[in-house]
Design a protein around this motif. Structure first.
Motif, PDB file in Angstrom:
ATOM      1  N   VAL A   1       0.829  -1.206   0.000  1.00 57.14           N
ATOM      2  CA  VAL A   1       0.000   0.000   0.000  1.00 57.14           C
ATOM      3  C   VAL A   1       0.865   1.259   0.000  1.00 57.14           C
ATOM      4  CG1 VAL A   1      -1.626   1.345   1.403  1.00 57.14           C
ATOM      5  CG2 VAL A   1      -2.030  -1.098   1.039  1.00 57.14           C
ATOM      6  N   MET A   2       1.961   1.236   0.742  1.00 61.18           N
ATOM      7  CA  MET A   2       2.792   2.433   0.860  1.00 61.18           C
ATOM      8  C   MET A   2       3.643   2.685  -0.372  1.00 61.18           C
ATOM      9  SD  MET A   2       1.873   3.652   3.718  1.00 61.18           S
ATOM     10  CE  MET A   2       3.064   4.971   3.855  1.00 61.18           C
ATOM     11  N   ALA A   3       4.012   1.641  -1.106  1.00 54.79           N
ATOM     12  CA  ALA A   3       4.992   1.770  -2.180  1.00 54.79           C
ATOM     13  C   ALA A   3       4.646   2.829  -3.231  1.00 54.79           C
ATOM     14  CB  ALA A   3       5.214   0.413  -2.841  1.00 54.79           C
ATOM     15  N   PRO A   4       3.398   2.909  -3.719  1.00 53.15           N
ATOM     16  CA  PRO A   4       3.114   3.897  -4.774  1.00 53.15           C
ATOM     17  C   PRO A   4       3.247   5.350  -4.322  1.00 53.15           C
ATOM     18  CG  PRO A   4       1.400   2.213  -4.699  1.00 53.15           C
ATOM     19  CD  PRO A   4       2.225   2.057  -3.466  1.00 53.15           C
ATOM     20  N   PHE A   5       3.228   5.586  -3.027  1.00 50.12           N
ATOM     21  CA  PHE A   5       3.275   6.951  -2.501  1.00 50.12           C
ATOM     22  C   PHE A   5       4.658   7.324  -1.979  1.00 50.12           C
ATOM     23  CE2 PHE A   5      -0.942   5.114  -1.872  1.00 50.12           C
ATOM     24  CZ  PHE A   5      -1.706   5.985  -2.644  1.00 50.12           C
ATOM     25  N   SER A   6       5.615   6.422  -2.133  1.00 47.32           N
ATOM     26  CA  SER A   6       6.926   6.628  -1.555  1.00 47.32           C
ATOM     27  C   SER A   6       7.742   7.595  -2.396  1.00 47.32           C
ATOM     28  CB  SER A   6       7.653   5.284  -1.443  1.00 47.32           C
ATOM     29  OG  SER A   6       8.782   5.384  -0.626  1.00 47.32           O
ATOM     30  N   GLY A   7       8.434   8.512  -1.726  1.00 44.80           N
ATOM     31  CA  GLY A   7       9.276   9.489  -2.407  1.00 44.80           C
ATOM     32  C   GLY A   7      10.578   8.878  -2.909  1.00 44.80           C
ATOM     33  N   PRO A   8      11.448   9.690  -3.488  1.00 45.83           N
ATOM     34  CA  PRO A   8      12.654   9.157  -4.145  1.00 45.83           C
ATOM     35  C   PRO A   8      13.707   8.629  -3.177  1.00 45.83           C
ATOM     36  CG  PRO A   8      12.624  11.553  -4.238  1.00 45.83           C
ATOM     37  CD  PRO A   8      11.286  11.137  -3.717  1.00 45.83           C
ATOM     38  N   GLU A   9      13.815   9.182  -1.974  1.00 48.00           N
ATOM     39  CA  GLU A   9      14.803   8.676  -1.028  1.00 48.00           C
ATOM     40  C   GLU A   9      14.359   7.310  -0.517  1.00 48.00           C
ATOM     41  OE1 GLU A   9      14.831  12.017   1.680  1.00 48.00           O
ATOM     42  OE2 GLU A   9      16.835  12.554   0.979  1.00 48.00           O
ATOM     43  N   ARG A  10      15.307   6.425  -0.261  1.00 51.38           N
ATOM     44  CA  ARG A  10      14.952   5.058   0.060  1.00 51.38           C
ATOM     45  C   ARG A  10      15.605   4.590   1.353  1.00 51.38           C
ATOM     46  NH1 ARG A  10      11.195   5.738  -2.692  1.00 51.38           N
ATOM     47  NH2 ARG A  10      10.589   4.652  -4.595  1.00 51.38           N
ATOM     48  N   ALA A  11      14.806   3.931   2.198  1.00 52.37           N
ATOM     49  CA  ALA A  11      15.291   3.361   3.454  1.00 52.37           C
ATOM     50  C   ALA A  11      14.874   1.894   3.519  1.00 52.37           C
ATOM     51  CB  ALA A  11      14.729   4.136   4.646  1.00 52.37           C
ATOM     52  N   THR A  12      15.566   1.136   4.359  1.00 54.16           N
ATOM     53  CA  THR A  12      15.359  -0.309   4.467  1.00 54.16           C
ATOM     54  C   THR A  12      14.023  -0.642   5.110  1.00 54.16           C
ATOM     55  OG1 THR A  12      17.731  -0.717   4.610  1.00 54.16           O
ATOM     56  CG2 THR A  12      16.277  -2.412   5.533  1.00 54.16           C
TER      57      THR A  12
ATOM     58  N   PRO B   1      25.686   3.582  10.528  1.00 52.62           N
ATOM     59  CA  PRO B   1      24.785   2.450  10.784  1.00 52.62           C
ATOM     60  C   PRO B   1      23.956   2.054   9.573  1.00 52.62           C
ATOM     61  CG  PRO B   1      23.927   4.454  11.795  1.00 52.62           C
ATOM     62  CD  PRO B   1      25.302   4.783  11.276  1.00 52.62           C
ATOM     63  N   ALA B   2      23.995   2.858   8.509  1.00 48.13           N
ATOM     64  CA  ALA B   2      23.228   2.525   7.309  1.00 48.13           C
ATOM     65  C   ALA B   2      23.641   1.172   6.749  1.00 48.13           C
ATOM     66  CB  ALA B   2      23.411   3.604   6.250  1.00 48.13           C
TER      67      ALA B   2
ATOM     68  N   ILE C   1      19.083   7.511   5.466  1.00 45.87           N
ATOM     69  CA  ILE C   1      18.964   8.424   4.334  1.00 45.87           C
ATOM     70  C   ILE C   1      19.931   9.597   4.450  1.00 45.87           C
ATOM     71  CG2 ILE C   1      17.401  10.122   3.302  1.00 45.87           C
ATOM     72  CD1 ILE C   1      15.129   8.098   3.767  1.00 45.87           C
ATOM     73  N   ARG C   2      20.165  10.060   5.677  1.00 39.70           N
ATOM     74  CA  ARG C   2      20.942  11.291   5.865  1.00 39.70           C
ATOM     75  C   ARG C   2      22.366  11.071   6.355  1.00 39.70           C
ATOM     76  NH1 ARG C   2      16.907  16.249   7.278  1.00 39.70           N
ATOM     77  NH2 ARG C   2      15.200  15.601   5.910  1.00 39.70           N
ATOM     78  N   GLY C   3      22.765   9.807   6.521  1.00 46.81           N
ATOM     79  CA  GLY C   3      24.150   9.523   6.868  1.00 46.81           C
ATOM     80  C   GLY C   3      24.533   9.917   8.277  1.00 46.81           C
ATOM     81  N   LEU C   4      23.669   9.663   9.245  1.00 49.71           N
ATOM     82  CA  LEU C   4      23.938  10.020  10.639  1.00 49.71           C
ATOM     83  C   LEU C   4      24.656   8.875  11.354  1.00 49.71           C
ATOM     84  CD1 LEU C   4      20.447  11.618  11.240  1.00 49.71           C
ATOM     85  CD2 LEU C   4      22.594  12.804  10.772  1.00 49.71           C
TER      86      LEU C   4
END
Length: 449
Positions: A60-71, A439-440, A122-125
């Motif tokens: 359900v979430m996949a079609p609304f997901s923005g370009p940045e990607r997380a696990t 930790p990414a 996503i942000r490299g923390l």
């Protein structure tokens, strides 16, 4: 904005606490507890990654997901931070196997850790930044929950969802580097996004509330970062969150000892994938199984406080019902001598022997027993009575799970998720997440190929 004559606003005090906290001031014991919580979180999410509810949420979430990607833990999909937060929170809570702050019955980690991990990836923390923000967010969540307990939950609000959004907002605000004023606004914005119903506990709708707590908390922090503001007393005001959803809050539980006394330090971990109120009954049944053969059991009486009956004296029609059922919890423990994930599955639901024994279990009120305790009395086919009383369930604050037991639980869940072969290395990397510069890499390794 300012303060009342005698104390700061609740959000103001929490915002200042979140912004001012320093990692060097977080002691080793609290850091270790955070590691225990994350180990438990990752294991629970892996164990549920293949469940149809998680599959549906990801789809359900996949079609609304923005370009940045997380696990998405245990799965091949990668979603944006809000989508990953939503799905990972659902997975971590789905089996009713996650951690519990016993006083409030909040499951602290799932709604807070999920958005923090997505942001970090996503942000490299760094791992230390994530662990610090997690501890602060979980503390805010538990303190706000304690301030409205037990009336908030008794009115039907699912407190992990409703308080979880504050923890997610606080943790994300910290990770985004918001100042004290912005953190205050993030909490106020979160107050308008709080929802979740106890009535939905036996259904996947409960987990939607959990997922929303995670992504709405992230949204609140992002909106505050972008300049959105909230009312000063959004949490405790006359028309604020607490009074709209319960009683007037005990503000002392929110603000007293901030940074010195830690509610999160009281976190506990479940040995059984079922509602926490059933664990003492399971322990009692496992004890009685050593004294009475399952075939000899004629009747079973499980007694506890009113909450035990309210949550678990129900008809069992689905696997989800099993996890919140006095009758099923007692039956599997007595018949199988175990109470693991498989014992609360569709297979266990339809097992003829378990179903027959479920029908011989009755629930009774003993108002003299404290919350969390249970007494189980068996009568065998010769009329003899056997009884076991458990005041402190295994996994409770009085009988906490050890690190080794949490590792064994992780291995069990990893095996269910198809990751048995690399469970050992994953455990070691999770324990060291606070030392990770990136930790990414760990998070990506927890996804599926």
């Amino acid at each position: 904005m300012g303060t009342t004559p005698d104390r700061p606003f609740a959000g103001e005090a929490l915002g200042a606490f979140v912004a001012a906290s320093r990692w060097a001031e977080i002691g080793p014991a609290l850091r270790h507890e955070a590691g225990r919580s994350l180990l438990n979180f990752f294991g629970c999410a892996l164990g549920a990654a293949g469940d149809p509810a998680v599959e549906t949420a990801a789809r359900v979430m996949a079609p609304f997901s923005g370009p940045e990607r997380a696990t998405v833990i245990g799965r091949a999909e990668r979603l944006d931070a809000m989508g990953a937060s939503f799905v990972n929170t659902i997975a971590a809570n789905l089996l009713d196997y996650d951690d519990t702050h016993l006083e409030t019955v909040i499951h602290p980690t799932a709604p807070v850790a999920s958005p923090l991990l997505a942001l970090a990836e996503i942000r490299g923390l760094t791992g230390a930044e994530v662990l610090h923000a997690f501890i602060l967010g979980a503390e805010v969540e538990c303190r706000i929950g304690a301030a409205v307990s037990p009336g908030h939950y008794d009115r039907g609000w699912h407190i992990t969802s409703t308080a979880g959004v504050f923890g997610a907002a606080a943790g994300c605000a910290r990770l985004l580097g918001l100042d004290a004023r912005q953190c205050w606004h993030a909490l106020g914005i979160a107050a308008s996004q709080s929802a979740g119903l106890v009535e939905n506990l036996p259904s996947a709708a409960k987990n939607v509330g959990m997922g929303n707590a995670a992504r709405n908390g992230l949204l609140a922090a992002l909106m505050a970062q972008a300049g959105y503001t909230a009312a000063p007393a959004a949490i405790e005001g006359p028309l604020g969150w607490a009074r709209a959803m319960g009683d007037a809050p005990d503000l002392g539980r929110i603000t007293a000892g901030l940074g010195q006394e830690w509610e999160f330090a009281r976190n506990t971990y479940k040995p059984y994938p079922a509602g926490i109120v059933f664990h003492a009954a399971i322990d009692a049944c496992l004890e009685l199984r050593q004294r009475v053969a399952p075939d000899d059991i004629a009747s079973v009486l499980v007694e506890g406080d009113q909450l035990l009956l309210d949550r678990g004296d129900r008809l069992v029609a689905s696997a989800r019902d099993c996890r919140v059922s006095i009758h099923h919890s007692a039956a599997v423990a007595l018949l199988r001598g175990s109470a693991g994930v498989a014992d609360f599955s569709e297979g266990a639901l339809h097992d003829p022997g378990i179903a027959a024994l479920r029908g011989r279990v009755k629930a009774g009120l003993d108002a003299g027993l404290p919350r969390g305790a249970a007494r189980v009395t068996l009568h065998d086919r010769r009329g003899r009575a056997f009884s076991a009383l458990v005041m402190d369930a295994r996994g409770s604050a009085a009988r906490p799970l050890t690190d080794e037991e949490l590792e064994a639980k992780f291995r069990e869940n990893a095996s269910i998720g198809g990751r048995e072969s690399d469970a050992g290395p994953l455990i070691q990397r999770i324990w060291r997440i606070g030392d990770a510069a990136d930790p990414a890499a760990l998070l990506r390794s927890l996804g599926a190929a």
